[in-house]
Design a protein around this motif. Structure first.
Motif, short mmCIF file in Angstrom:
data_model
loop_
_atom_site.label_atom_id
_atom_site.label_comp_id
_atom_site.label_asym_id
_atom_site.label_seq_id
_atom_site.Cartn_x
_atom_site.Cartn_y
_atom_site.Cartn_z
N ASP A 120 0.84 -1.20 0.00
CA ASP A 120 0.00 0.00 0.00
C ASP A 120 0.87 1.25 0.00
OD1 ASP A 120 -2.51 -1.53 0.47
OD2 ASP A 120 -1.61 -1.90 2.43
N VAL A 121 2.06 1.12 0.60
CA VAL A 121 3.02 2.23 0.72
C VAL A 121 4.40 1.67 0.40
CG1 VAL A 121 4.09 3.88 2.30
CG2 VAL A 121 1.63 3.39 2.48
N VAL A 122 5.21 2.43 -0.36
CA VAL A 122 6.57 2.00 -0.68
C VAL A 122 7.53 3.16 -0.43
CG1 VAL A 122 8.12 1.01 -2.39
CG2 VAL A 122 5.68 0.41 -2.44
N TYR A 123 8.57 2.91 0.34
CA TYR A 123 9.63 3.88 0.59
C TYR A 123 10.83 3.53 -0.28
CZ TYR A 123 7.58 6.02 4.81
OH TYR A 123 6.79 6.70 5.70
N GLY A 124 11.47 4.55 -0.86
CA GLY A 124 12.71 4.35 -1.59
C GLY A 124 13.90 4.64 -0.70
N SER A 125 14.69 3.63 -0.39
CA SER A 125 15.80 3.78 0.56
C SER A 125 17.11 4.11 -0.14
CB SER A 125 15.97 2.51 1.39
OG SER A 125 17.13 2.59 2.18
N ARG A 126 17.79 5.14 0.37
CA ARG A 126 19.12 5.51 -0.12
C ARG A 126 20.21 4.65 0.52
NH1 ARG A 126 18.48 11.55 1.86
NH2 ARG A 126 17.40 10.34 3.49
N PHE A 127 19.83 3.81 1.48
CA PHE A 127 20.82 3.06 2.25
C PHE A 127 20.74 1.55 2.02
CE2 PHE A 127 19.90 6.84 5.01
CZ PHE A 127 21.04 7.55 4.65
N MET A 128 20.07 1.13 0.95
CA MET A 128 20.05 -0.29 0.62
C MET A 128 20.15 -0.45 -0.89
SD MET A 128 15.98 -1.16 1.32
CE MET A 128 16.04 -2.79 0.59
N GLY A 129 20.57 -1.60 -1.35
CA GLY A 129 20.69 -1.85 -2.77
C GLY A 129 22.05 -1.43 -3.30
N SER A 130 22.25 -1.63 -4.59
CA SER A 130 23.55 -1.38 -5.22
C SER A 130 23.54 -0.18 -6.16
CB SER A 130 23.98 -2.63 -6.00
OG SER A 130 23.01 -2.95 -7.01
N ASN A 131 22.48 0.63 -6.12
CA ASN A 131 22.41 1.79 -7.00
C ASN A 131 23.43 2.85 -6.58
OD1 ASN A 131 20.33 0.42 -8.11
ND2 ASN A 131 18.70 1.81 -7.48
N ASN A 156 7.48 0.80 15.27
CA ASN A 156 7.67 -0.66 15.20
C ASN A 156 7.85 -1.12 13.76
OD1 ASN A 156 8.02 -3.17 16.43
ND2 ASN A 156 5.88 -3.75 16.15
N LEU A 157 8.42 -0.27 12.94
CA LEU A 157 8.80 -0.63 11.58
C LEU A 157 10.30 -0.93 11.55
CD1 LEU A 157 6.90 2.17 9.59
CD2 LEU A 157 6.14 -0.18 10.02
N ASN A 158 10.79 -1.49 10.45
CA ASN A 158 12.23 -1.71 10.30
C ASN A 158 12.75 -1.04 9.03
OD1 ASN A 158 10.99 -3.49 8.53
ND2 ASN A 158 12.55 -5.09 8.77
N LEU A 159 12.35 0.23 8.84
CA LEU A 159 12.82 1.02 7.72
C LEU A 159 14.32 1.27 7.82
CD1 LEU A 159 10.01 3.76 7.62
CD2 LEU A 159 10.33 1.94 5.93
N THR A 160 14.96 1.46 6.67
CA THR A 160 16.36 1.88 6.66
C THR A 160 16.51 3.36 6.34
OG1 THR A 160 16.71 1.36 4.31
CG2 THR A 160 17.05 -0.43 5.90
N TYR A 203 6.40 -1.39 2.14
CA TYR A 203 7.58 -2.00 1.55
C TYR A 203 8.66 -0.94 1.37
CZ TYR A 203 5.84 -6.68 0.47
OH TYR A 203 5.39 -7.98 0.57
N GLU A 204 9.88 -1.40 1.13
CA GLU A 204 11.02 -0.53 0.91
C GLU A 204 11.86 -1.11 -0.23
OE1 GLU A 204 13.72 1.90 4.11
OE2 GLU A 204 13.86 -0.28 4.20
N VAL A 205 12.31 -0.23 -1.14
CA VAL A 205 13.17 -0.67 -2.24
C VAL A 205 14.39 0.25 -2.29
CG1 VAL A 205 11.23 -1.57 -3.59
CG2 VAL A 205 12.01 0.78 -3.98
N GLY A 206 15.50 -0.26 -2.76
CA GLY A 206 16.70 0.54 -2.89
C GLY A 206 16.62 1.50 -4.06
N ILE A 207 17.11 2.72 -3.84
CA ILE A 207 17.15 3.74 -4.90
C ILE A 207 18.53 4.38 -4.93
CG2 ILE A 207 14.67 4.25 -4.80
CD1 ILE A 207 15.46 6.82 -3.20
N SER A 208 18.82 5.10 -6.00
CA SER A 208 20.06 5.87 -6.08
C SER A 208 19.87 7.24 -5.45
CB SER A 208 20.50 6.00 -7.54
OG SER A 208 19.47 6.56 -8.32
N TYR A 209 20.98 7.95 -5.25
CA TYR A 209 20.90 9.27 -4.62
C TYR A 209 22.02 10.15 -5.14
CZ TYR A 209 20.69 12.88 -1.01
OH TYR A 209 20.59 14.08 -0.35
N TYR A 210 21.64 11.27 -5.77
CA TYR A 210 22.60 12.21 -6.34
C TYR A 210 22.55 13.49 -5.51
CZ TYR A 210 22.25 8.86 -10.15
OH TYR A 210 22.26 7.71 -10.89
#
Length: 241
Positions: A120-131, A156-160, A203-210
Motif C-alpha cells: 500500500d506504501v513503498v519507501y525508496g531507501s538511499r541506504f540499501m541496494g547497489s544503486n 515498530n517498523l524496520n525502515l532503513t 515495503y522498501e526498495v533501494g534507490i540511487s541518490y545524487y
C-alpha cells in the motif's frame, strides 16, 4: 493491482534553474503497465523565477498533464506537499523533489510491489541496494540513520531510510490522514501516522541518490533535525493526531 494514473507531487522553492531538468526526466519515464502521469507542482512562494520556468515548460508541453499551484506566502516543504496531496487524482502518488537528487527512472521500482499486489506504501531507501549514491556529508548520514532508528522504535517498523523523499502512497489513504507539519517534519509525522493504519502493507526498495551540497542549493539544516526528533516523540511516543 491495476493502476491507471500516478500523481507526482513536486514541492518547489527557488528551483527556477533546475526544475525544467527534473521535468524532462519525469517526461522521459515510461511507467509500467501504461500508467499515466499527473504532475502537480506546488510553488511555495519562491523568490526566484520558478513560476516563470514552470509556466514556460507547461506551455511547451501541453500534453504532459501539469497542474500548477502557488502559495502566496512561504509555508514550508511540508505545507507544499499537503497542497499537492489534496489535489492528487491518481490512485497512487509519489513525492518528487524539484532538484536533481532523486531519479524518476526509479518510479517503476517503487510501483512494482504495488502493481504486484503486495504493498500500500513503498519507501525508496538511499541506504540499501547497489544503486549509485553520491558521497557527501558524514554527519548527515549518521543523523539520517539515527532519526530512522528513533522513528522505528516508536512505529515498530524496520525502515532503513525514514527521511527519504521517495514515498509512494495509496492516494485515498494518505488523503484520509491528518497531516500538520509544515516543513521537514513531514517525514517523521507521516511515517508515524502511516504505521498506525490497521493492516497497512509497507515495503522498501533501494534507490540511487545524487545528493546536493549547500552550494548546490541544499536547504535542510540542523534545526530540521531537531524538529524531526520532536516530531518522532510527538507523533510516535505521545501519538498526537
Amino acid at each position: 493491482m491495476k493502476i491507471h494514473k500516478l500523481s507526482i507531487v513536486i514541492p518547489a522553492y527557488n528551483e527556477g534553474n533546475t526544475i525544467h531538468l527534473i521535468l524532462n526526466k519525469i517526461k522521459a519515464v515510461n511507467l509500467i503497465d501504461n500508467i499515466q502521469k499527473e504532475l502537480i507542482i506546488v510553488n511555495d512562494c519562491s523568490s526566484d523565477h520558478t513560476e516563470e520556468a514552470v509556466s514556460a515548460y507547461k506551455s511547451e508541453n501541453p500534453d504532459l498533464g501539469i497542474s500548477y499551484f502557488k502559495h502566496e506566502t512561504n509555508k514550508g516543504k511540508g505545507a507544499a506537499i499537503h497542497t499537492g496531496i489534496s489535489k492528487a487524482t491518481g490512485e497512487y502518488l509519489i513525492i518528487q523533489d524539484a532538484d536533481l537528487e532523486y531519479d524518476p527512472e526509479e518510479y517503476n521500482d517503487l510501483l512494482k510491489p504495488v502493481c504486484n499486489g503486495f504493498a500500500d506504501v513503498v519507501y525508496g531507501s538511499r541506504f540499501m541496494g547497489s544503486n549509485p549514491h553520491r558521497i557527501l556529508f558524514f554527519w548527515h548520514t549518521i543523523g539520517n540513520r539515527w532519526l530512522t532508528f528513533a522513528s522505528n522504535m516508536f512505529s515498530n517498523l524496520n525502515l532503513t531510510d525514514m527521511e527519504t523523499c521517495y514515498k509512494l502512497f495509496d492516494t485515498k489513504l494518505i488523503q484520509s490522514i491528518k497531516l500538520t507539519e509544515q516543513r521537514f517534519g513531514f517525514e517523521p509525522e507521516v511515517t508515524q501516522k502511516i504505521a498506525r493504519v490497521p493492516r497497512i502493507r509497507i515495503y522498501e526498495v533501494g534507490i540511487s541518490y545524487y545528493g546536493r551540497t549547500y552550494d548546490d542549493g541544499k536547504k535542510i539544516g540542523w534545526k530540521d533535525g531537531v524538529r524531526a526528533i520532536y516530531c518522532i516523540l510527538k507523533y510516535g511516543l505521545f501519538r498526537v493526531d
